[in-house]
Scaffold this motif. Structure first.
Motif, PDB file in Angstrom:
ATOM      1  N   LYS A  15       0.838  -1.202   0.000  1.00 35.86           N
ATOM      2  CA  LYS A  15       0.000   0.000   0.000  1.00 35.86           C
ATOM      3  C   LYS A  15       0.868   1.246   0.000  1.00 35.86           C
ATOM      4  O   LYS A  15       1.719   1.405   0.874  1.00 35.86           O
ATOM      5  N   GLY A  17      -1.054   4.165  -1.022  1.00 39.84           N
ATOM      6  CA  GLY A  17      -2.113   5.173  -0.913  1.00 39.84           C
ATOM      7  C   GLY A  17      -3.478   4.533  -1.054  1.00 39.84           C
ATOM      8  O   GLY A  17      -3.643   3.313  -0.912  1.00 39.84           O
ATOM      9  N   GLY A  18      -4.460   5.379  -1.370  1.00 34.75           N
ATOM     10  CA  GLY A  18      -5.848   4.949  -1.422  1.00 34.75           C
ATOM     11  C   GLY A  18      -6.128   3.849  -2.443  1.00 34.75           C
ATOM     12  O   GLY A  18      -7.056   3.056  -2.268  1.00 34.75           O
ATOM     13  N   ASP A  21      -6.378   0.548  -0.862  1.00 30.10           N
ATOM     14  CA  ASP A  21      -7.616   0.354  -0.089  1.00 30.10           C
ATOM     15  C   ASP A  21      -8.769  -0.032  -1.016  1.00 30.10           C
ATOM     16  O   ASP A  21      -9.598  -0.878  -0.688  1.00 30.10           O
ATOM     17  N   SER A 303      -1.430  11.571   6.049  1.00 34.51           N
ATOM     18  CA  SER A 303      -1.321  11.910   4.631  1.00 34.51           C
ATOM     19  C   SER A 303       0.064  11.675   4.070  1.00 34.51           C
ATOM     20  O   SER A 303       1.056  11.717   4.798  1.00 34.51           O
ATOM     21  N   ARG A 304       0.100  11.450   2.763  1.00 33.79           N
ATOM     22  CA  ARG A 304       1.357  11.604   2.063  1.00 33.79           C
ATOM     23  C   ARG A 304       1.711  13.089   2.141  1.00 33.79           C
ATOM     24  O   ARG A 304       0.823  13.948   2.055  1.00 33.79           O
ATOM     25  N   LYS A 309      -1.336  17.539  -1.425  1.00 32.77           N
ATOM     26  CA  LYS A 309      -2.157  17.459  -0.223  1.00 32.77           C
ATOM     27  C   LYS A 309      -2.321  18.800   0.494  1.00 32.77           C
ATOM     28  O   LYS A 309      -3.031  18.900   1.493  1.00 32.77           O
ATOM     29  N   GLN A 331       0.607  12.605  10.992  1.00 34.92           N
ATOM     30  CA  GLN A 331       1.370  11.426  10.625  1.00 34.92           C
ATOM     31  C   GLN A 331       1.501  11.416   9.108  1.00 34.92           C
ATOM     32  O   GLN A 331       0.508  11.522   8.383  1.00 34.92           O
ATOM     33  N   GLY A 332       2.723  11.326   8.623  1.00 34.88           N
ATOM     34  CA  GLY A 332       2.880  11.352   7.175  1.00 34.88           C
ATOM     35  C   GLY A 332       4.303  11.101   6.758  1.00 34.88           C
ATOM     36  O   GLY A 332       5.217  11.033   7.588  1.00 34.88           O
ATOM     37  N   GLY A 358       6.605   8.769   8.774  1.00 31.10           N
ATOM     38  CA  GLY A 358       6.678   7.348   8.450  1.00 31.10           C
ATOM     39  C   GLY A 358       5.293   6.816   8.174  1.00 31.10           C
ATOM     40  O   GLY A 358       4.306   7.559   8.222  1.00 31.10           O
ATOM     41  N   TYR A 359       5.253   5.557   7.856  1.00 31.42           N
ATOM     42  CA  TYR A 359       3.991   4.921   7.493  1.00 31.42           C
ATOM     43  C   TYR A 359       3.617   3.936   8.577  1.00 31.42           C
ATOM     44  O   TYR A 359       4.402   3.055   8.918  1.00 31.42           O
ATOM     45  N   ASP A 360       2.450   4.089   9.188  1.00 33.07           N
ATOM     46  CA  ASP A 360       2.082   3.224  10.302  1.00 33.07           C
ATOM     47  C   ASP A 360       0.552   3.097  10.322  1.00 33.07           C
ATOM     48  O   ASP A 360      -0.158   4.024  10.693  1.00 33.07           O
ATOM     49  N   LEU A 385      -9.669   9.461   1.104  1.00 28.30           N
ATOM     50  CA  LEU A 385     -10.271   8.449   1.974  1.00 28.30           C
ATOM     51  C   LEU A 385     -10.252   8.872   3.427  1.00 28.30           C
ATOM     52  O   LEU A 385     -11.146   8.524   4.191  1.00 28.30           O
ATOM     53  N   TYR A 389     -12.911   8.221   6.449  1.00 24.04           N
ATOM     54  CA  TYR A 389     -12.630   7.547   7.720  1.00 24.04           C
ATOM     55  C   TYR A 389     -12.999   8.478   8.870  1.00 24.04           C
ATOM     56  O   TYR A 389     -13.559   8.050   9.884  1.00 24.04           O
TER      57      TYR A 389
HETATM   58  P1  ADP Z   1      -3.769   9.139  -1.590  1.00 27.70           P
HETATM   59  O1  ADP Z   1      -4.172   7.848  -2.219  1.00 27.70           O
HETATM   60  O2  ADP Z   1      -3.707  10.293  -2.528  1.00 27.70           O
HETATM   61  O3  ADP Z   1      -2.523   9.026  -0.759  1.00 27.70           O
HETATM   62  P2  ADP Z   1      -6.207   8.816  -0.019  1.00 27.70           P
HETATM   63  O4  ADP Z   1      -6.838   9.690   1.012  1.00 27.70           O
HETATM   64  O5  ADP Z   1      -7.056   8.345  -1.141  1.00 27.70           O
HETATM   65  O6  ADP Z   1      -4.912   9.573  -0.547  1.00 27.70           O
HETATM   66  O7  ADP Z   1      -5.651   7.501   0.686  1.00 27.70           O
HETATM   67  C1  ADP Z   1      -4.608   7.530   1.598  1.00 27.70           C
HETATM   68  C2  ADP Z   1      -4.579   6.228   2.366  1.00 27.70           C
HETATM   69  O8  ADP Z   1      -3.261   6.039   2.871  1.00 27.70           O
HETATM   70  C3  ADP Z   1      -5.504   6.197   3.562  1.00 27.70           C
HETATM   71  O9  ADP Z   1      -5.876   4.870   3.834  1.00 27.70           O
HETATM   72  C4  ADP Z   1      -4.593   6.744   4.677  1.00 27.70           C
HETATM   73  O10 ADP Z   1      -5.026   6.348   5.958  1.00 27.70           O
HETATM   74  C5  ADP Z   1      -3.277   6.106   4.296  1.00 27.70           C
HETATM   75  N1  ADP Z   1      -2.073   6.815   4.724  1.00 27.70           N
HETATM   76  C6  ADP Z   1      -1.520   7.927   4.177  1.00 27.70           C
HETATM   77  N2  ADP Z   1      -0.382   8.256   4.821  1.00 27.70           N
HETATM   78  C7  ADP Z   1      -0.205   7.340   5.782  1.00 27.70           C
HETATM   79  C8  ADP Z   1       0.795   7.123   6.779  1.00 27.70           C
HETATM   80  N3  ADP Z   1       1.844   7.929   6.909  1.00 27.70           N
HETATM   81  N4  ADP Z   1       0.646   6.050   7.604  1.00 27.70           N
HETATM   82  C9  ADP Z   1      -0.429   5.218   7.484  1.00 27.70           C
HETATM   83  N5  ADP Z   1      -1.399   5.377   6.567  1.00 27.70           N
HETATM   84  C10 ADP Z   1      -1.288   6.411   5.725  1.00 27.70           C
END
Ligand code: ADP
Length: 486
Positions: A15, A17-18, A21, A303-304, A309, A331-332, A358-360, A385, A389
């Motif tokens: 994963k 990004g979205g 999901d 977020s990324r 963003k 968190q990003g 980081g990603y968590d 997304l 949420y």
């Molecule tokens: P995009 O696909 O443009 O990044 P979306 O809002 O469609 O944006 O989806 C982002 C997904 O990635 C969501 O499920 C969000 O919770 C997750 N996400 C983004 N950054 C992180 C992070 N640093 N750690 C965990 N989950 C993240």
């Protein structure tokens, strides 16, 4: 109806990004409605290692620079959705993201890695790789899978209808025009009517041009990508497809995002029993070293960290938020300059601003549950997304009126509040002042407990299920098939 979904990532295995999901949830929702759905994924390490009951479907032989390509069929762990995996160690078995190495550089052979994904999709759709299963619909996601639509178009006996979904038009899969020779397509495909894009080769354009139907992940984004402001140079191509382009809003996977069943939370809660959310807030404040204060508006971001963003706006609006006694939990991961800037404010204002780079996945859940509001100030947003949420978790969204954010959050202005419709705070201009204005309105509403509770309740009552999205995709498949056989 037999449908093959083709993509480069899927929750929970890979994963960024979205997109992941969506792939983790939509196939199951379609299966629940009676469709016969399979997935096709590249054999990235996390995928090959996790897919269960693998068997060999066929040896494809050498292709796209790989000496050995094998097509496997297995099942996804947890969901048991059938999945074809392209085992090509030379192209896919490497650490890093699906698209970049661990230093953030694009893999130099991405043109071959993702051409192979599309090529296998098209040959499965032609009935040439698995005698036991031939899809009627090939549904390709983003540029990574888009070449499937071009290979189907190059192979006229293939009857499968192609559907291409744009999850983000900003990422286009651009390669030097000389790479066209690696694709094995007739030369007529390298024209402005085909893959050629300002002297380069565009995989995204392959999807936009050759799919029978094009969708994107919200109705507003479907309209926006036909304009120069949001089209990234492809708006003319999008306009050229006219009514073939439509928007289907993403859903929320209730098995993954549900505050009443989320085992990672300090206390589960629901619209009927919202008190657990306060415990989650307190636990989050403790975990992140923020002052433990129920009366501070705790604003969250997951977020990324990219210019898309709009989080530079959040940085600029932070002094206002802090002055009003609010807190930020972010968190990003992403652009180094943004990461450094957020870390610097967190250091300067510990107790009021907490930043985790980081990603968590677990922290994302705790943060969305514990925050009072979630901010998504995107410059463009295909669907988004995290605001969905947020709605589900009673975490009131503060968003810019763009793309899917505009389609999912109803501003708490007087009219909407009186009509019992408001679910969040929406602003228009991509400026710090506009975001600050929305945050200040949120802060004012937060001090009025009854008003805030009503907002939370309405947010939690919204229904963005995958069921509805699956019904709409099903109807789209039916109409595409009817048109091609008619
Ligand atoms: P995009 O696909 O443009 O990044 P979306 O809002 O469609 O944006 O989806 C982002 C997904 O990635 C969501 O499920 C969000 O919770 C997750 N996400 C983004 N950054 C992180 C992070 N640093 N750690 C965990 N989950 C993240």
């Amino acid at each position: 109806m037999k449908v093959l979904h083709v993509a480069a990532e899927i929750f929970p295995l890979v994963k960024t990004g979205g997109l992941a999901d969506v792939l983790g949830a939509l196939p199951q929702a379609l299966i629940a409605q009676g469709a016969d759905v399979r997935l096709l994924l590249p054999g990235l390490p996390a995928i090959v290692d996790a897919v269960v009951h693998q068997k060999i479907v066929c040896q494809i032989g050498p292709a796209f620079g790989a000496a050995r390509v094998t097509l496997l069929l297995g099942r996804m762990p947890y969901s048991h959705v059938p999945v074809y995996v392209i085992d090509a160690a030379y192209l896919y078995r490497r650490e890093g993201s699906p698209y970049q190495d661990s230093e953030g550089h694009e893999w130099p052979d991405n043109v071959q890695r993702f051409a192979l994904l599309g090529w296998v999709a098209a040959h499965l759709a032609a009935g040439e790789l698995d005698a036991e299963w031939t899809p009627e619909v090939l549904h390709a996601h983003d540029w990574h899978a888009a070449m499937g639509c071009a290979y189907v178009a190059a192979h006229p006996p293939t009857r499968a209808a192609t559907v291409f979904t744009v999850h983000n038009l900003a990422y286009q899969g651009l390669f030097p025009s000389g790479d066209f020779n690696l694709l094995g397509l007739p030369s007529r495909f390298m024209a402005t009517t085909g893959l050629e894009f300002h002297g380069q080769l565009s995989f995204m354009k392959a999807g936009l041009k050759f799919a029978r139907r094009v969708t994107t992940v919200s109705p507003t984004y479907a309209r926006e990508i036909a304009t120069p402001e949001f089209g990234f140079g492809l708006d003319g191509v999008v306009r050229g497809r006219g009514a073939d382009v439509s928007g289907v809003l993403n859903g929320v996977d209730g098995a993954v995002w549900n505050p009443a069943a989320d085992s990672g939370l300090a206390q589960r809660y629901s619209a009927g029993e919202p008190v657990g959310k306060l415990r989650c807030k307190e636990a989050l404040q403790r975990e992140l070293g923020l002052q433990v204060r129920a009366d501070a508006l705790l604003v969250g971001v997951v977020s990324r960290l990219t210019s898309q963003k709009g989080l530079d706006l959040m940085l600029a609006a932070l002094p206002g938020l802090r002055k009003r006694g609010g807190q930020l939990a972010l968190q990003g991961a992403g652009e180094p300059a943004l990461e450094a800037a957020f870390l610097a404010v967190a250091k300067a204002h510990a107790g009021q601003v907490a930043v985790r780079i980081g990603y968590d996945e677990g922290l994302a859940h705790r943060l969305i549950a514990g925050a009072d509001a979630i901010v998504v100030p995107s410059r463009f947003e295909p669907c988004g997304l995290t605001q969905l949420y947020g709605l589900r978790y009673g975490t009131v969204p503060v968003v810019r009126r763009v793309g899917g954010l505009a389609d999912t959050v109803v501003d708490a202005n007087e009219t909407n509040e009186q009509a019992d419709r408001a679910t969040g705070f929406v602003f228009d201009a991509a400026t710090p002042a506009a975001l600050d204005g929305a945050l200040s309105r949120a802060a004012a509403a937060f001090t009025d407990t009854a008003r805030w509770q009503r907002l939370m309740q309405r947010a939690m009552a919204q229904d963005f299920s995958w069921e509805g999205a699956a019904t709409r995709y099903h109807a789209l498949y039916e109409s595409t098939l009817a048109r091609s056989s008619g």
